[in-house]
Design a protein around this motif. Structure first.
Motif, PDB file in Angstrom:
ATOM      1  N   ASP A   1     122.013 -22.822  -8.368  1.00 22.60           N
ATOM      2  CA  ASP A   1     123.049 -22.413  -7.411  1.00 22.60           C
ATOM      3  C   ASP A   1     122.391 -21.896  -6.133  1.00 22.60           C
ATOM      4  O   ASP A   1     121.538 -21.004  -6.192  1.00 22.60           O
ATOM      5  CB  ASP A   1     123.915 -21.328  -8.058  1.00 22.60           C
ATOM      6  N   ARG A   2     122.811 -22.420  -4.997  1.00 22.97           N
ATOM      7  CA  ARG A   2     122.237 -22.007  -3.710  1.00 22.97           C
ATOM      8  C   ARG A   2     123.060 -20.917  -3.021  1.00 22.97           C
ATOM      9  O   ARG A   2     122.789 -20.565  -1.873  1.00 22.97           O
ATOM     10  CB  ARG A   2     122.110 -23.225  -2.781  1.00 22.97           C
ATOM     11  N   ASP A   3     124.052 -20.350  -3.721  1.00 20.64           N
ATOM     12  CA  ASP A   3     124.820 -19.238  -3.156  1.00 20.64           C
ATOM     13  C   ASP A   3     123.956 -17.978  -3.140  1.00 20.64           C
ATOM     14  O   ASP A   3     123.103 -17.784  -4.014  1.00 20.64           O
ATOM     15  CB  ASP A   3     126.068 -18.976  -3.988  1.00 20.64           C
ATOM     16  N   PRO A   4     124.178 -17.087  -2.169  1.00 14.87           N
ATOM     17  CA  PRO A   4     123.417 -15.827  -2.140  1.00 14.87           C
ATOM     18  C   PRO A   4     123.649 -15.017  -3.416  1.00 14.87           C
ATOM     19  O   PRO A   4     124.780 -14.912  -3.908  1.00 14.87           O
ATOM     20  CB  PRO A   4     123.979 -15.093  -0.919  1.00 14.87           C
ATOM     21  N   ALA A   5     122.580 -14.459  -3.929  1.00 15.92           N
ATOM     22  CA  ALA A   5     122.670 -13.595  -5.112  1.00 15.92           C
ATOM     23  C   ALA A   5     122.583 -12.129  -4.719  1.00 15.92           C
ATOM     24  O   ALA A   5     123.380 -11.303  -5.155  1.00 15.92           O
ATOM     25  CB  ALA A   5     121.567 -13.941  -6.102  1.00 15.92           C
ATOM     26  N   VAL A   6     121.600 -11.800  -3.883  1.00 17.67           N
ATOM     27  CA  VAL A   6     121.407 -10.427  -3.413  1.00 17.67           C
ATOM     28  C   VAL A   6     121.112 -10.496  -1.916  1.00 17.67           C
ATOM     29  O   VAL A   6     120.311 -11.325  -1.471  1.00 17.67           O
ATOM     30  CB  VAL A   6     120.238  -9.725  -4.142  1.00 17.67           C
ATOM     31  N   VAL A   7     121.769  -9.603  -1.174  1.00 17.50           N
ATOM     32  CA  VAL A   7     121.604  -9.558   0.281  1.00 17.50           C
ATOM     33  C   VAL A   7     121.067  -8.191   0.669  1.00 17.50           C
ATOM     34  O   VAL A   7     121.554  -7.159   0.182  1.00 17.50           O
ATOM     35  CB  VAL A   7     122.946  -9.826   0.997  1.00 17.50           C
ATOM     36  N   ASP A   8     120.053  -8.164   1.525  1.00 19.81           N
ATOM     37  CA  ASP A   8     119.542  -6.911   2.088  1.00 19.81           C
ATOM     38  C   ASP A   8     120.153  -6.705   3.466  1.00 19.81           C
ATOM     39  O   ASP A   8     120.114  -7.609   4.318  1.00 19.81           O
ATOM     40  CB  ASP A   8     118.016  -6.954   2.222  1.00 19.81           C
ATOM     41  N   MET A   9     120.721  -5.521   3.695  1.00 20.45           N
ATOM     42  CA  MET A   9     121.372  -5.212   4.966  1.00 20.45           C
ATOM     43  C   MET A   9     120.476  -4.347   5.847  1.00 20.45           C
ATOM     44  O   MET A   9     119.680  -3.548   5.358  1.00 20.45           O
ATOM     45  CB  MET A   9     122.686  -4.464   4.715  1.00 20.45           C
ATOM     46  N   GLY A  10     120.627  -4.515   7.148  1.00 25.50           N
ATOM     47  CA  GLY A  10     119.952  -3.670   8.125  1.00 25.50           C
ATOM     48  C   GLY A  10     120.964  -3.142   9.117  1.00 25.50           C
ATOM     49  O   GLY A  10     122.174  -3.341   8.982  1.00 25.50           O
TER      50      GLY A  10
END
Length: 855
Positions: A330-339
């Motif tokens: 699956d190419r969907d985002p799993a974890v996103v880091d925010m700034g």
């Protein structure tokens, strides 16, 4: 050198604090040294005992150390506490007695005492090797071994304790141990807190002149600091003989602040006695039996019920990483880091699955074995998710410590958990190096050689993953394997390590999925770092908003909206403090940000009692979300659940309504007596106030190195005593009224704080309040401590008008005083749990005429 003279044994003088003179007796061992020797012992002389405790002191104490064990001995238990020859009130022999001789001495004494039934040895300091030498010769009699701050081995590559080396300095030994009472008084100075004058006088009583202090110097001189010392072979034989005690129940009680016997010696004993239960008393030092009341622990262990019924619901569960593997294409985002400017980077489920597999294989390649502990000092985000699931896939046990504990709290936690490896960001690794935290250093980023050397770093995540690509994937561990040691917030005392097995965390994940109907199309924003860890395990994208994770109240509405937009979130989890600030900063939201927030279907808030006004405020910002507050704790979550509409329906009451218990969970109340202590009989009847007790498949396995805490919290076996106070209402809903440690014990009965606080908080001009008790248990007075709105600069007694309003809101409860303060101390993890213990101590000091200040 003052000569070592002979002196006969004698009885202690009368009037020593806590010492019953009927315990003292003199016993002669006729054959010792060919002339016979006379001992002083304390002996409660129980006829035909079912069990005997053989208590062996160290240096420079005497049998007085064990007075509490004699005073509280249960029926049928004989307690014999010895004074070694040349020590205490036993005979001064004028001879040199080394370890081998002292083991022979103890064997001769027990023969003279005709101790022939089951025996539990109890020993402290240098009494440890002596008692173990006796135990190895009497295995057939041995019912158990209890050791406190002692050692049987000194590694050659590690410096011996500095205090011992100092006293052994040529010229100092006699001055410190014989000529003056300095060594005796120094031992008392190691106690935390320092014993009172009467206790110190009792310890010094048998050592009142230089002529009777030679035994103290003899013990110090007999410590084998080098391999050629005449006692080294005996001590090694005792250490090597511990394998013969592998089937003997063992308890290790430890004061980790001991400058003599540090945790290094505890770890050595635990390795040699792997069957041992361990309890570390945070803050306690070398004189453990003086620092804490060990008698209840000893007798609880002797009377323990070792049978722990398995708890389960019969379900077959997926591994913790199964959902990640299921989405490995699956190419969907799993974890996103925010700034600050929004999403900085992300990993897809395919990348996460590959990273977890590579990391697991790489960890095995560098020597990580199933059951090894890996501490994770990594902020919530991609790296933490990778490390967590990679470690689990490798069979390692992760150690999770909240950054909100601060450097001191983190250090305490890590020294308790003793991880073999420590993965961290460079800042955390620098602290680890400086503070000497345990674990082989692994950096989340690739460091220059010089920086890695300076920080003591052996590996980086990238290097380990590269190794893993050419290494076989480790075999999966089963559900009974240990998975995590997660430390509590420390809001009501030192943080405790909560132990979970894989099956318990699997059940916790499944309970949350079932409770909130979570499906693969859901996406989670977690403004509480630990909760974000569930996202990958549930197979859903997750993100932590840009905020200070150690201070949830820093979350702004803009940051929350940016996180929601980054993954088109359907669920938001935040602590009450985080949601309060989101509501307070909602005016900064743009139209587009409000549109994104309007797509959220579920709003969760937990971590402390959640007032309805917090959820009502949050709903104005996240208008289409159904607000829920799950009730639970580090040890078991969820326990109960309630929606905002159900909170409104329940109305005001004594405490916070947390709803009905979750399906598959048993919750009962252990009612209070008039002092506010649980009676030990459980009920589900309405309006009965007491301790909340829980049984669930996703409940913790135990506490790490806290045997007595685990024992007390697991009565009856299979249940978890939460420490929370509550009651059921007529509809079966659970209400939480506070913590047991915060219950106020008045002459009229126990008073719980939360219901009163909520009533006061609804007053105009009150921002926050705390209800605490001052005075002795049973006659405590109720004090209200108020943070007014608008705020004030200095603490003071409340004005007559505010005090009258407060008293009018608390009904029949008599409020002795109302104080106003600038702020109240809260925990760092949630920014919500008031430290009422600290507030109570402050209020007591102030009302006794002390300086106001702020709690």
């Amino acid at each position: 050198m003052i000569p070592a003279a002979h002196r006969s044994a004698s009885l202690p003088p009368s009037g020593l604090d806590g010492l019953d003179p009927t315990w003292s007796r003199l016993i002669t061992t006729p054959a010792l040294d060919g002339v016979g020797r006379t001992w002083h012992v304390l002996d409660n002389r129980v006829p035909d005992p079912s069990l005997t405790l053989l208590c062996v002191h160290g240096n420079p104490t005497w049998s007085y150390l064990w007075r509490d064990l004699l005073a509280s001995a249960p029926p049928g238990v004989r307690v014999v506490a010895v004074d070694h020859l040349d020590m205490g009130f036993s005979e001064r022999t004028g001879t040199t007695r080394r370890l081998a001789q002292r083991i022979d001495d103890l064997c001769a004494l027990t023969g003279a005492l005709e101790i022939d039934g089951p025996v539990v040895t109890v020993a402290h300091d240098w009494g440890g090797p002596i008692s173990l030498g006796w135990a190895e010769r009497h295995v057939d009699q041995l019912a158990g071994v209890i050791l406190m701050n002692t050692a049987v081995h000194q590694p050659q590559d590690v410096a011996p304790p500095g205090l011992i080396r100092l006293v052994r300095t040529p010229g100092l030994l006699e001055k410190v141990c014989v000529t003056s009472p300095m060594f005796v008084r120094g031992a008392m100075a190691l106690s935390r807190p320092r014993p009172n004058k009467d206790v110190r006088r009792a310890y010094e009583a048998p050592y009142d002149s230089p002529e009777v202090r030679h035994g103290i110097a003899g013990f110090v001189e007999d410590i084998p600091l080098d391999p050629h010392h005449p006692t080294r072979a005996t001590l090694d034989a005792v250490a090597n003989g511990l394998g013969g005690l592998k089937d003997v129940p063992t308890l290790l009680l430890w004061g980790p602040s001991d400058p003599v016997f540090s945790d290094r010696y505890l770890r050595d004993l635990a390795k040699r006695l792997p069957q041992a239960s361990i309890h570390r008393f945070i803050g306690a030092s070398h004189m453990l039996p003086e620092d804490v009341d060990v008698a209840p622990v000893v007798y609880a262990w002797i009377d323990r019920d070792t049978a722990m019924p398995p708890i389960g619901d019969g379900r077959t569960r997926e591994s913790l990483w199964a959902a990640i593997e299921r989405r490995s294409n699956d190419r969907d985002p799993a974890v996103v880091d925010m700034g600050k400017e929004g999403a900085q980077r992300y990993v897809t489920f395919a990348e996460l699955a590959e990273g977890v597999s590579d990391l697991a294989s790489g960890l095995a390649a560098i020597g990580v074995a199933p059951g090894d502990r890996i501490a994770l000092l990594v902020p919530p985000g991609i790296d933490l998710a990778l490390c967590l699931y990679g470690a689990w896939r490798a069979g390692a046990v992760v150690v999770l410590v909240d950054a909100g504990l601060g450097v001191r709290g983190i250090g305490r936690a890590l020294k308790s958990a003793n991880p073999q490896y420590l993965i961290g960001i460079p800042k955390a690794l620098a602290a680890a190096r400086t503070m000497r935290w345990p674990g082989v250093g692994i950096s989340t980023s690739t460091l220059a050689v010089s920086q890695a050397r300076a920080l003591g770093v052996r590996h980086s995540l990238d290097e380990i993953r590269r190794r893993g690509r050419s290494h076989q994937t480790p075999a999966e561990v089963g559900g009974d394997a240990f998975a995590a040691v997660a430390f509590t917030s420390g809001a009501t005392g030192p943080a405790k390590g909560v132990v979970y097995r894989h099956r318990q965390l699997q059940a916790q994940r499944d309970a949350l999925v079932d409770l909130y109907d979570i499906v693969e199309s859901d996406r989670l924003v977690a403004a509480f770092g630990p909760f974000a860890l569930f996202g990958p395990g549930m197979g859903i994208p997750s993100v932590v908003p840009h905020m200070d994770v150690t201070s949830p109240g820093t979350l702004t509405a803009n940051s929350l909206a940016a996180a929601v937009e980054a993954i088109d979130a359907t669920m938001v989890f935040g602590s009450p403090a985080a949601l309060r600030n989101v509501t307070a900063t909602a005016s900064d939201l743009s139209h587009d940000e409000r549109e994104h927030l309007a797509r959220v279907r579920l709003l969760l808030s937990a971590g402390a009692p959640v007032p309805a006004d917090v959820l009502h405020g949050a709903v104005e910002v996240i208008p289409n979300a159904e607000p829920h507050t799950p009730y639970g704790m580090t040890e078991v979550l969820p326990v109960a659940d309630i929606s905002l509409s159900q909170i409104d329906e329940a109305g005001d009451g004594s405490g916070v309504c947390v709803g009905l218990p979750v399906h598959g969970i048993e919750v009962v109340i252990d009612p209070f007596d008039r002092q506010g202590a649980p009676k030990g009989a459980t009920t589900t009847d309405p309006d009965v106030v007491g301790e909340v007790c829980i049984k669930a498949p996703h409940m913790r396995d135990g506490y790490d190195n806290l045997w007595f805490t685990q024992h007390a919290a697991s009565q009856p076996p299979g249940w978890h005593r939460s420490g929370d106070v509550g009651h059921f209402d007529a509809e079966g809903r659970l209400w939480i009224e506070g913590r047991i440690v915060h219950v106020i014990s008045t002459m009229l009965g126990p008073v719980t704080p939360i219901g009163l606080e909520h009533a006061i908080n609804r007053l105009e001009g009150v921002a926050l309040s705390a209800i605490v008790g001052v005075g002795p248990k049973g006659t405590q007075q109720v004090v209200a401590v108020i943070v007014p709105d608008p705020g004030i600069r200095r603490s003071s007694l409340a004005g007559e008008g505010l005090a009258d309003l407060v008293r009018s809101r608390v009904g029949a409860v008599d409020v002795a005083a109302v104080l106003v303060v600038r702020s109240l101390p809260v925990d760092k993890r949630h920014n919500s749990k008031i430290d009422r213990t600290r507030v109570a101590a402050w209020a007591e000091r102030v009302l006794a005429g002390g300086r106001m200040g702020n709690p």
